[in-house]
Design a protein around this motif. Structure first.
Motif, PDB file in Angstrom:
ATOM      1  N   ASP A  44      25.879 -31.008  75.641  1.00 59.69           N
ATOM      2  CA  ASP A  44      26.203 -31.760  74.433  1.00 59.69           C
ATOM      3  C   ASP A  44      27.415 -32.651  74.606  1.00 59.69           C
ATOM      4  N   SER A  45      28.174 -32.503  75.738  1.00 56.87           N
ATOM      5  CA  SER A  45      29.428 -33.240  75.857  1.00 56.87           C
ATOM      6  C   SER A  45      29.272 -34.499  76.682  1.00 56.87           C
ATOM      7  N   ILE A  46      29.566 -34.424  77.931  1.00 53.22           N
ATOM      8  CA  ILE A  46      29.608 -35.635  78.756  1.00 53.22           C
ATOM      9  C   ILE A  46      28.227 -36.188  79.011  1.00 53.22           C
ATOM     10  N   ALA A  47      27.221 -35.383  78.743  1.00 52.28           N
ATOM     11  CA  ALA A  47      25.863 -35.870  78.943  1.00 52.28           C
ATOM     12  C   ALA A  47      25.529 -36.949  77.914  1.00 52.28           C
ATOM     13  N   THR A  48      26.302 -37.029  76.776  1.00 48.84           N
ATOM     14  CA  THR A  48      26.074 -38.027  75.739  1.00 48.84           C
ATOM     15  C   THR A  48      26.964 -39.238  76.000  1.00 48.84           C
ATOM     16  N   VAL A 368      38.627 -35.876  64.796  1.00 46.45           N
ATOM     17  CA  VAL A 368      38.576 -37.253  65.249  1.00 46.45           C
ATOM     18  C   VAL A 368      38.348 -37.234  66.753  1.00 46.45           C
ATOM     19  N   TYR A 369      37.857 -38.339  67.281  1.00 45.20           N
ATOM     20  CA  TYR A 369      37.656 -38.461  68.729  1.00 45.20           C
ATOM     21  C   TYR A 369      38.764 -39.340  69.303  1.00 45.20           C
ATOM     22  N   VAL A 370      39.482 -38.766  70.263  1.00 50.40           N
ATOM     23  CA  VAL A 370      40.620 -39.438  70.904  1.00 50.40           C
ATOM     24  C   VAL A 370      40.170 -39.939  72.265  1.00 50.40           C
ATOM     25  N   MET A 371      40.507 -41.197  72.567  1.00 53.12           N
ATOM     26  CA  MET A 371      40.085 -41.809  73.813  1.00 53.12           C
ATOM     27  C   MET A 371      41.028 -41.419  74.948  1.00 53.12           C
ATOM     28  N   LYS A 378      36.795 -34.742  71.264  1.00 55.66           N
ATOM     29  CA  LYS A 378      36.948 -34.274  69.888  1.00 55.66           C
ATOM     30  C   LYS A 378      38.250 -33.504  69.758  1.00 55.66           C
ATOM     31  N   THR A 379      39.040 -33.855  68.711  1.00 56.53           N
ATOM     32  CA  THR A 379      40.361 -33.260  68.512  1.00 56.53           C
ATOM     33  C   THR A 379      40.534 -32.900  67.043  1.00 56.53           C
ATOM     34  N   GLU A 409      29.650 -39.360  63.182  1.00 59.85           N
ATOM     35  CA  GLU A 409      28.298 -38.801  63.170  1.00 59.85           C
ATOM     36  C   GLU A 409      27.507 -39.136  64.425  1.00 59.85           C
ATOM     37  N   PRO A 410      27.638 -40.360  65.001  1.00 58.34           N
ATOM     38  CA  PRO A 410      26.874 -40.636  66.239  1.00 58.34           C
ATOM     39  C   PRO A 410      27.270 -39.729  67.408  1.00 58.34           C
ATOM     40  N   PHE A 411      28.416 -39.056  67.361  1.00 54.71           N
ATOM     41  CA  PHE A 411      28.840 -38.191  68.459  1.00 54.71           C
ATOM     42  C   PHE A 411      28.119 -36.843  68.450  1.00 54.71           C
ATOM     43  N   ASN A 412      27.418 -36.519  67.353  1.00 58.75           N
ATOM     44  CA  ASN A 412      26.647 -35.272  67.261  1.00 58.75           C
ATOM     45  C   ASN A 412      27.472 -34.035  67.588  1.00 58.75           C
ATOM     46  N   LYS A 413      28.751 -34.056  67.171  1.00 60.27           N
ATOM     47  CA  LYS A 413      29.654 -32.910  67.324  1.00 60.27           C
ATOM     48  C   LYS A 413      29.892 -32.519  68.781  1.00 60.27           C
TER      49      LYS A 413
END
Length: 420
Positions: A44-48, A368-371, A378-379, A409-413
């Protein structure tokens, strides 16, 4: 005799292929380790992965956060009095909606036969009372004249009795009159003195009595004059005048209609003074205060004002607030003109903040998602005060961090997502 085995050793020269074996082995090992790391991550993580063009980013910074309330409103006249019927009667509407009127112009009139007839009756009664007052003054002068006449006659009788008494004194010394006649002259003198004294008292009493009666009659006339003045005021009020200069708003009754007392007739809109009427959500009602600064936007024109009044009631989950601001001819304001506004609640200096975005609602203000380079991680975060453009960051970020401010939402958690 054999001393050692050195004679059996063979010296060989290293070729080029053997020199390349060691780096190749290290490269293969690195690839294997990388493969193991990538395979150990969750699917679910880097594969997306998400395209960078589909996201919005913002950098955390420190600055002054202006906490405000964004809202909308409209322009209303600061003074738009409603005119009411002073009496029951038939109304005649003189000014039409949209007509320009000056202060004091007659805009409507009420026809009340009962009031006008009552005024005429009271005026006639006042004239009769004034005539009675003048007649009472003449009678008072006549009675005072009679009292003065009686006093003068008593004075003459007193002088005559005094003269007879003095002559009696002379005759008694010469023994020309009897003692009885002498005593009678003294009695006549005493009687004349009493009559003169009583006549003087009677004249003064008559004067006081007539003055008192005249005063009462004059007070009755004054009281009736007040009644007439009040009725004249009420009749004059039947001609309804504009209290301010402006334009006629709406008719609140029909032409020539029979209306009751205190029934609304029409409105007059004062175009010389406008206010902004804002609809503030009730969740912010407790934070509003008289005198707060408000930023008003009329298209590309921005004007500063301050809260002048706050409605004590809630309607449709909104609180109505009035804003007073400086006006100029360049604004070209109109009644019910729409506008946008910001109620400035407070200024917070040296605050870690980030631009607002859809991540606040989609992440519930907690994620939130931190770059980190091309990886969005996800943080967990904690947000604070919010303004129309920025929001305070309490935990989960530092100055210079880049956040994905668009919807999460596009990050699918996913824990980590590749941004390409």
């Amino acid at each position: 005799m054999i001393q050692d085995t050195s004679g059996q050793d063979i010296i060989k020269q290293a070729n080029t292929s053997s020199k390349l074996k060691l780096p190749a082995i290290f490269g293969i090992v690195a690839l294997l380790v990388s493969g193991l790391v990538w395979s150990s991550m969750d699917s679910d993580s880097i594969a997306t992965s998400i395209k960078r063009s589909e996201l919005r980013f913002a950098t955390l910074e420190r600055g002054t956060l202006v906490r405000d309330i964004p809202t909308t409103g409209k322009i209303v006249a600061a003074n738009a009095p409603v005119l009411y019927s002073p009496e029951q009667g038939s109304v005649t509407l003189i000014a039409k909606p949209g007509d320009t009127v000056a202060q004091g112009d007659i805009v409507a009139s009420i026809e009340s036969h009962k009031l006008t007839n009552n005024l005429k009756q009271q005026q006639a009664l006042l004239e009769g009372m004034r005539s009675s007052l003048e007649r009472a003054r003449l009678d008072a002068r006549r009675q005072q004249l009679k009292a003065q006449q009686t006093l003068d006659m008593a004075k003459v009788d007193l002088e005559a009795a005094d003269r007879e008494s003095r002559r009696g004194d002379q005759l008694i010394e010469s023994k020309l009159i009897s003692k009885i006649d002498f005593e009678k002259s003294k009695d006549d003198l005493q009687k004349a003195k009493l009559l003169f004294a009583h006549a003087g008292q009677e004249a003064q009493l008559m004067k006081d009595t007539l003055s008192f009666e005249l005063k009462n009659t004059a007070l009755e006339v004054q009281r009736q004059a007040l009644v007439v003045n009040e009725l004249e005021r009420q009749v004059a009020a039947l001609n309804i005048k504009a209290p301010v200069a402006g334009i006629i708003g709406n008719w609140l009754t029909e032409q020539k209609a029979r209306i009751a007392q205190s029934q609304p007739i029409l409105t007059v809109v004062d175009l010389s003074a406008f206010e902004a009427e804002l609809a503030v959500p009730e969740s912010y009602a407790d934070e509003l205060g008289i005198g707060m600064a408000v930023e008003l936007s009329f298209g590309s024109v921005m004007v500063m004002g301050e809260l002048a009044s706050i409605s004590p009631e809630v309607r449709n989950r909104e609180v109505t607030a009035r804003v007073r601001f400086e006006q100029s001819d360049s604004l070209q304001l109109r009644q019910n003109q729409r506008l946008s506004a910001r109620v400035l609640l407070e200024h917070r200096p040296n605050v870690l903040m980030v631009k607002r975005g859809a991540f606040v609602t989609s992440g519930g203000g907690q994620q939130v998602y931190v770059m980190h380079d091309d990886i969005a991680e996800k943080t967990a975060i904690q947000l604070g005060a919010r303004s129309m453009s920025h929001i305070e960051v309490i935990q989960g970020g530092e100055v210079g961090d880049v956040w994905v401010t668009s919807s999460i939402e596009p990050f699918n958690k996913a824990e980590q997502v590749l941004v390409r």
